[in-house]
Design an enzyme around this catalytic site. Structure first.
Site, short mmCIF file in Angstrom:
data_model
loop_
_atom_site.label_atom_id
_atom_site.label_comp_id
_atom_site.label_asym_id
_atom_site.label_seq_id
_atom_site.Cartn_x
_atom_site.Cartn_y
_atom_site.Cartn_z
N SER A 37 0.82 -1.21 0.00
CA SER A 37 0.00 0.00 0.00
C SER A 37 0.85 1.26 0.00
O SER A 37 0.49 2.25 -0.63
CB SER A 37 -0.95 -0.01 1.20
OG SER A 37 -0.22 -0.02 2.40
N VAL A 38 2.01 1.23 0.67
CA VAL A 38 2.87 2.42 0.67
C VAL A 38 3.64 2.51 -0.65
O VAL A 38 3.66 3.56 -1.30
CB VAL A 38 3.87 2.39 1.86
CG1 VAL A 38 4.76 3.63 1.83
CG2 VAL A 38 3.12 2.30 3.19
N ALA A 57 3.04 1.33 -3.63
CA ALA A 57 2.22 1.69 -4.79
C ALA A 57 1.94 3.19 -4.80
O ALA A 57 1.93 3.83 -5.85
CB ALA A 57 0.91 0.90 -4.77
N LYS A 68 10.17 -0.16 10.73
CA LYS A 68 10.45 0.07 12.15
C LYS A 68 10.94 -1.19 12.85
O LYS A 68 11.78 -1.13 13.73
CB LYS A 68 9.21 0.61 12.86
CG LYS A 68 7.98 -0.24 12.69
CD LYS A 68 6.73 0.48 13.09
CE LYS A 68 5.50 -0.33 12.73
NZ LYS A 68 5.24 -0.40 11.28
N ILE A 125 3.80 12.16 10.04
CA ILE A 125 4.14 13.20 11.00
C ILE A 125 5.66 13.37 11.01
O ILE A 125 6.39 12.43 11.32
CB ILE A 125 3.67 12.85 12.43
CG1 ILE A 125 2.20 12.47 12.43
CG2 ILE A 125 3.92 14.02 13.37
CD1 ILE A 125 1.68 12.03 13.79
N LYS A 135 8.72 1.53 17.97
CA LYS A 135 8.80 2.98 17.78
C LYS A 135 9.43 3.65 19.00
O LYS A 135 10.19 4.62 18.86
CB LYS A 135 7.41 3.54 17.49
CG LYS A 135 6.92 3.09 16.11
CD LYS A 135 5.42 3.22 15.95
CE LYS A 135 4.97 2.76 14.56
NZ LYS A 135 3.51 2.65 14.47
#
Lengths: 445, 445
Positions: free
Chosen positions: B16-17, B19, B106, B137, B206
């Site tokens: 998804s990222v 593409a 991550k 962000i 994270k």
């Protein structure tokens, strides 16, 4: 690998920010040097009066009144004098000598930014200014670097702590503008002459800087539309609260298409606006600052924190100092400020927003229809209407004010010019006693 | 001045990222090239299955199954495969060949970060990872650059959208944890196997990255204390609301001094905690993310936005791409990831926080005194006590549950070990029927 260098740092100005920069640099110098990969030697602090009182102690031997002499031979010059001159001349001298410059001077950047950036580019030096907008809140780097791969649609900032404090007092403590300003002055949030803040000049400078950066286009301060908060009334603030809004002074930078001409360009503007209570900007209280960004891919982002203060601003200056030092260590030419997009700057008449308009009207049949007709004649579409008929006092049976009704009308998006024409016509209408409030609405729920 | 270069960009992974990265790069490539000062040529996209369905169209001729072949000759490699292998090997191959690498991985950074950063430093390449924490962000650059001149005390992040969505549903819609998880799954906020999110593994990765960056110290994932949200009950969420708190899963990175040993070090931890409703983090709803930073000079800062999503994460990846491209243009060696501070990593037992503890107690005289004595014996100081005696149902006259009372006790700061000992003793006390809830309190009002 990397050669360790000792960098000569010259500081111009020792006001509340400058004194804190010295204090933090003396306290954490080793830590900052470690992070920079370079020694950071503060070679001197130029001031007007060596014996003036300072908010933090500065070793006497560092102080000098010879700014120009101090700049000679410095690797990095930090300008914290403020104002246009002599700050501009000093920065140009420093850049022309090849030094990197760090400044918190928003007035200077908004007025002479292009000249300074050009001077920097000529010699491959860098001009850093994270502290110029929203003090300690990192906003310049996120815009310049983190969002460089995205397309920013709009920035809405609460970038002036004084006015946010005043509007917040009016909203939360029910103080009038005058009283809230007095409170702000007493608590040190407003200066003796508050004009730059309450008339929106300070916010306009920041709007120019944010718009230039976000849209890769030079936006001169003269092209920023500006209204201050001096005409905001407690009645407006109260009515806003009842309707689910809060009044905030917003600095807005927006990429938009003028609907008349089809021109795509940049709008930079400052005015008090109604913000829905559910919007993240509505949660920004007291003298805090926040910058809300709407980007094509990233969606909505908000940066929140202290927008003023000596030590807070010093944090941003020292962040720039480490960046500048690292660049000296790794070498390579500086990065020119990007204005490649070179979009036209659009006037306020190109902007469309929603509005909320309050009217006193005579209480007779057909008034609402007459008012609605005036809006539609001028091409302004009404979204909501709330009518309040004046009621006699339950105890005395007397009418509190004029007999009549109040209409609060919320519009769909309308252009400035259509709205102005509508308000003019309302003022001349026989059924309207007075137009009591006209406020823009910004930010979706 | 600056030589215009054409940079070869290789993309690994087209989920998804990935593409969205392709889609945005093809759409805004010229704009990004202008900002970079370099041409950005997407030379190929490595995938496992060329014919798999994609969330955005990718030109067929770009697709390849030969990732290793694609990496050869690339100037910049974007790794969006996820997981540890083969992502780690591909990144090492790219770095060793001198290419800059951009990753959103991550898990890999939290597990093999030092190895990758070392490999980058060896050849003077850069490893970018803005997308690895809180997606769009901007948080990596603000921590690494903007706050480089400051001293960070503490970071509290809502960095997992799934758990924030679930806790927010429990709070605002009164759903049980189970129902809220079902809602999250239906709306696409939770994966089929939600373990990594609800058990706090994702947030812990994270936390490790944020702590490493903020404190210039390598914090391995194994040293992050972790509790998920699976034991949070609707009763706890309701009681929190009544007491002016909201339950949030927090990733905390803190610089602190162990009170027993006097050792200064870093604590990284993840657990559900009570946050005052007046704290900025309490306004973070649904699947949004936010990172709250307490710095010595800058004061309190918050960064807010979308913490997940294909296009939002792609924005961060492309921001890194522009940064990497600019560095190729301006030249110069990369900047090593700073771990110079090298602080010790402290265990959870070094941490002191406030607590809120709920107890069912027998309703007889002297119970409060007995309970208070247990706390004081174990060195835990009580700040607030609220006692609710069970009342008979006003309609039926029957008791709703066990006869007895509920005590909600808020403590001053206490150490984990003292608190654990207190809870153990409470459980064994004859006046306490059960300890119904123990939650930490984070963030001042």
């Amino acid at each position: 690998m990397i050669e360790y260098r000792n960098l000569r740092v010259a500081l111009l100005g020792a006001g509340s920010v400058g004194a804190q920069v010295v204090s933090l640099l003396l306290k954490h110098g080793d830590e900052l040097a470690q992070r920079s990969g370079a020694g950071l030697e503060l070679v001197g602090v130029a001031v007007r009066d060596i014996d003036a009182p300072r908010s933090a102690e500065i070793p006497k031997h560092l102080l000098t009144t010879d700014a120009e002499g101090l700049i000679v031979g410095a690797d990095i010059v930090i300008e914290l004098i403020g104002g246009l001159e002599p700050a501009r001349s000093y920065i140009l001298q420093a850049l022309n000598s090849g030094a990197d410059v760090i400044t918190a001077n928003k007035a200077l950047l908004a007025t002479h930014g292009p000249e300074l950036f050009d001077a920097a580019e000529q010699v491959g030096a860098q001009l850093y200014y994270e502290a110029a907008v929203a003090a300690a809140i990192p906003i310049i780097r996120p815009l310049r670097d983190s969002l460089a791969g995205d397309r920013i649609r709009r920035i809405m900032g609460i970038v002036n702590g004084t006015t946010n404090f005043i509007l917040d007092r009016m909203d939360t403590a029910g103080e009038s503008l005058e009283t809230a300003l007095k409170t702000a002055t007493e608590l040190g949030y407003a200066e003796a002459d508050p004009t730059a803040d309450i008339e929106g000049y300070d916010a306009a400078q920041k709007a120019a800087i944010l718009a230039s950066l976000a849209f890769h286009t030079t936006v001169p301060i003269g092209k920023v539309y500006r209204e201050g908060i001096t005409s905001v009334t407690l009645e407006q603030v109260d009515a806003a609260r009842k309707a689910g809004y809060v009044v905030k002074l917003l600095a807005i930078a927006e990429r938009l298409v003028d609907k008349e001409t089809g021109t795509e360009g940049v709008s930079a503007r400052v005015y008090p606006a109604l913000v829905p209570r559910t919007h993240p900007l509505a949660t920004v209280h007291a003298a805090k600052n926040a910058v809300f960004i709407e980007a094509e891919a990233a969606g909505d982002l908000m940066f929140y924190g202290a927008g003023a203060g000596g030590i807070e601003t010093a944090s941003a200056v020292l962040g720039d100092l480490v960046s500048a030092a690292r660049r000296h260590v790794i070498g390579g030419p500086g990065l020119a400020e990007s204005t490649d997009a070179n979009l036209p700057i659009l006037p306020i008449s190109s902007v469309t927003t929603r509005y909320q308009i309050s009217l006193s009207v005579v209480d007779q049949p057909g008034v609402l229809a007459a008012v609605a007709m005036l809006f539609s004649t001028h091409g302004v579409s009404i979204e909501t209407v709330e009518q309040t008929v004046a009621q006699p006092d339950p105890l005395t049976g007397e009418m509190a004010g004029m007999p009549g009704a109040t209409l609060v009308i919320g519009t769909h998006e309308a252009s400035e010019s259509d709205l102005s024409a509508t308000v003019l016509a309302l003022g001349e209408s026989s059924v309207v006693s007075s137009v009591t409030s006209v406020l823009r609405v910004e930010g979706s729920e």
